[in-house]
Design an enzyme around this catalytic site. Structure first.
Site, PDB file in Angstrom:
ATOM      1  N   ARG A  87      -5.097  -1.102   0.977  1.00  0.00           N
ATOM      2  CA  ARG A  87      -5.239  -1.774   2.107  1.00  0.00           C
ATOM      3  C   ARG A  87      -6.991  -1.942   2.786  1.00  0.00           C
ATOM      4  O   ARG A  87      -7.763  -1.013   2.375  1.00  0.00           O
ATOM      5  CB  ARG A  87      -4.480  -1.589   3.352  1.00  0.00           C
ATOM      6  CG  ARG A  87      -5.124   0.116   4.044  1.00  0.00           C
ATOM      7  CD  ARG A  87      -4.087   0.349   4.880  1.00  0.00           C
ATOM      8  NE  ARG A  87      -4.340   1.557   5.532  1.00  0.00           N
ATOM      9  CZ  ARG A  87      -5.263   1.703   6.065  1.00  0.00           C
ATOM     10  NH1 ARG A  87      -6.600   1.718   6.155  1.00  0.00           N
ATOM     11  NH2 ARG A  87      -5.481   3.374   6.907  1.00  0.00           N
ATOM     12  N   TRP A  93      -3.823   7.805  11.158  1.00  0.00           N
ATOM     13  CA  TRP A  93      -2.501   8.344  10.972  1.00  0.00           C
ATOM     14  C   TRP A  93      -0.980   8.016  10.624  1.00  0.00           C
ATOM     15  O   TRP A  93      -0.856   7.266  11.749  1.00  0.00           O
ATOM     16  CB  TRP A  93      -2.894   9.804  11.939  1.00  0.00           C
ATOM     17  CG  TRP A  93      -1.461  10.892  11.717  1.00  0.00           C
ATOM     18  CD1 TRP A  93      -1.343  11.701  11.161  1.00  0.00           C
ATOM     19  CD2 TRP A  93      -0.184  10.263  12.605  1.00  0.00           C
ATOM     20  NE1 TRP A  93      -0.124  12.441  11.327  1.00  0.00           N
ATOM     21  CE2 TRP A  93       0.345  11.799  12.446  1.00  0.00           C
ATOM     22  CE3 TRP A  93       0.119   9.428  13.701  1.00  0.00           C
ATOM     23  CZ2 TRP A  93       1.514  11.921  13.490  1.00  0.00           C
ATOM     24  CZ3 TRP A  93       1.345   9.951  14.540  1.00  0.00           C
ATOM     25  CH2 TRP A  93       2.215  11.046  14.381  1.00  0.00           C
ATOM     26  N   SER A 213       0.646  -0.406  12.059  1.00  0.00           N
ATOM     27  CA  SER A 213       1.264   0.742  13.057  1.00  0.00           C
ATOM     28  C   SER A 213       1.935   0.543  14.361  1.00  0.00           C
ATOM     29  O   SER A 213       0.655   0.765  15.274  1.00  0.00           O
ATOM     30  CB  SER A 213       1.223   2.141  12.580  1.00  0.00           C
ATOM     31  OG  SER A 213      -0.281   2.791  13.188  1.00  0.00           O
ATOM     32  N   CYS A 229      -9.458   4.520  12.785  1.00  0.00           N
ATOM     33  CA  CYS A 229     -10.194   3.194  12.400  1.00  0.00           C
ATOM     34  C   CYS A 229     -11.942   3.607  12.413  1.00  0.00           C
ATOM     35  O   CYS A 229     -12.179   2.801  12.295  1.00  0.00           O
ATOM     36  CB  CYS A 229      -9.646   2.619  13.708  1.00  0.00           C
ATOM     37  SG  CYS A 229      -7.698   2.577  13.580  1.00  0.00           S
TER      38      CYS A 229
END
Length: 274
Positions: A87, A93, A213, A229
């Site tokens: 991706r 996480w 998420s 990130c």
């Protein structure tokens, strides 16, 4: 892996239903590699028009996953295993208390990736608003964010004024080495910007993979072992932290489904302008 499948009526006349598949939650949380393989299977079926647009919804056991742009300096310092994935984005996480969604949708080509990400963000923004949490987008940073206080109104770190905050002058400052006062999971206490939902996608053959998420009630200290990130000047949060009460996935799931349905089924995706 036991999947529960539900379909919803299209909100646009003639539009196909969006199919939801519940892969597993709680004690039935789905291993990341197993879910990734299921994504690939569903992706192939969607590309062949054997199934309608499908959104996989699930919870993972604890796992770190790294997108293609992840730098070595953003990974766990202690050698904790990381799953490298195909991706976009960087390292994050997944784990208990976090609702994960993988919308597998066929889009017109050439695909407008940004528009797809914005639609996912919109559904999550609406979800958070329904729970009474004010969230927003941040320019240049995908996902859904809770904005912090203006810089001059934030509490001093360790009794030091902002002028002495090492993150201001040191681009290589590493919160992983500097204790809990700089930890991403404590961004709310510092009144800084904090990410409530992350988005990372891949589009192959005009069909989307991966997705979002949403932190419902996870242990966010898992994020303290990485640079979430790849962002060093902000942190993470959850619906539970922002509301001061426990907000389990079971409470959030139907709300997310409804807003995804509203956004995705009412949208008219267009080819990217070239």
């Amino acid at each position: 892996m036991t999947a529960v499948t539900t379909a919803s009526p299209g909100s646009v006349p003639g539009s196909p239903a969006l199919r939801y598949v519940h892969l597993g939650f709680g004690a039935d949380a789905v291993d990341y590699e197993e879910a990734w393989q299921e994504q690939r299977r569903v992706h192939a079926a969607r590309f062949a028009d054997e199934i309608p647009d499908t959104c996989l919804l699930l919870e993972h056991p604890p796992v770190y996953t790294a997108g293609r742009r992840t730098a070595d300096s953003e990974r766990p310092l202690d050698g904790t295993p990381v799953v490298d994935v195909d991706r976009g984005g960087k390292i994050t996480w997944h784990g208990p208390g976090q609702l994960v969604g993988y919308p597998i949708l066929k889009l017109p080509r050439p695909v407008d990736v940004v528009a797809h990400v914005r639609r996912l963000e919109e559904a999550l923004l609406r979800t958070c608003a329904e729970f009474g949490v004010e969230t927003t987008r941040v320019e240049g940073r995908s996902g859904v964010w809770v904005l912090g206080d203006p810089v001059d109104q934030r509490p001093a770190l360790g009794g030091l004024k902002l002028d002495f905050d090492p993150r201001v002058a040191d681009e290589e400052f590493d919160a992983r080495l500097n204790g809990p006062e700089y930890a991403p999971s404590n961004a709310g206490q510092r009144r800084e910007d904090r990410k409530l939902a992350a988005i990372g996608v891949r589009i192959a053959k005009g069909v989307t993979m991966h997705g979002f998420s949403l932190n419902c009630n996870p242990d966010n200290t898992w994020f303290d072992r990485i640079v979430p990130c790849g962002i060093r000047d902000a942190g993470v949060t959850s619906l539970s932290e922002e509301l001061g009460r426990d907000v389990p996935i079971a409470e959030v799931l139907p709300v997310v489904e409804r807003h995804l349905r509203e956004v995705l089924e009412s949208a008219v995706p267009l080819p990217r302008a070239v």
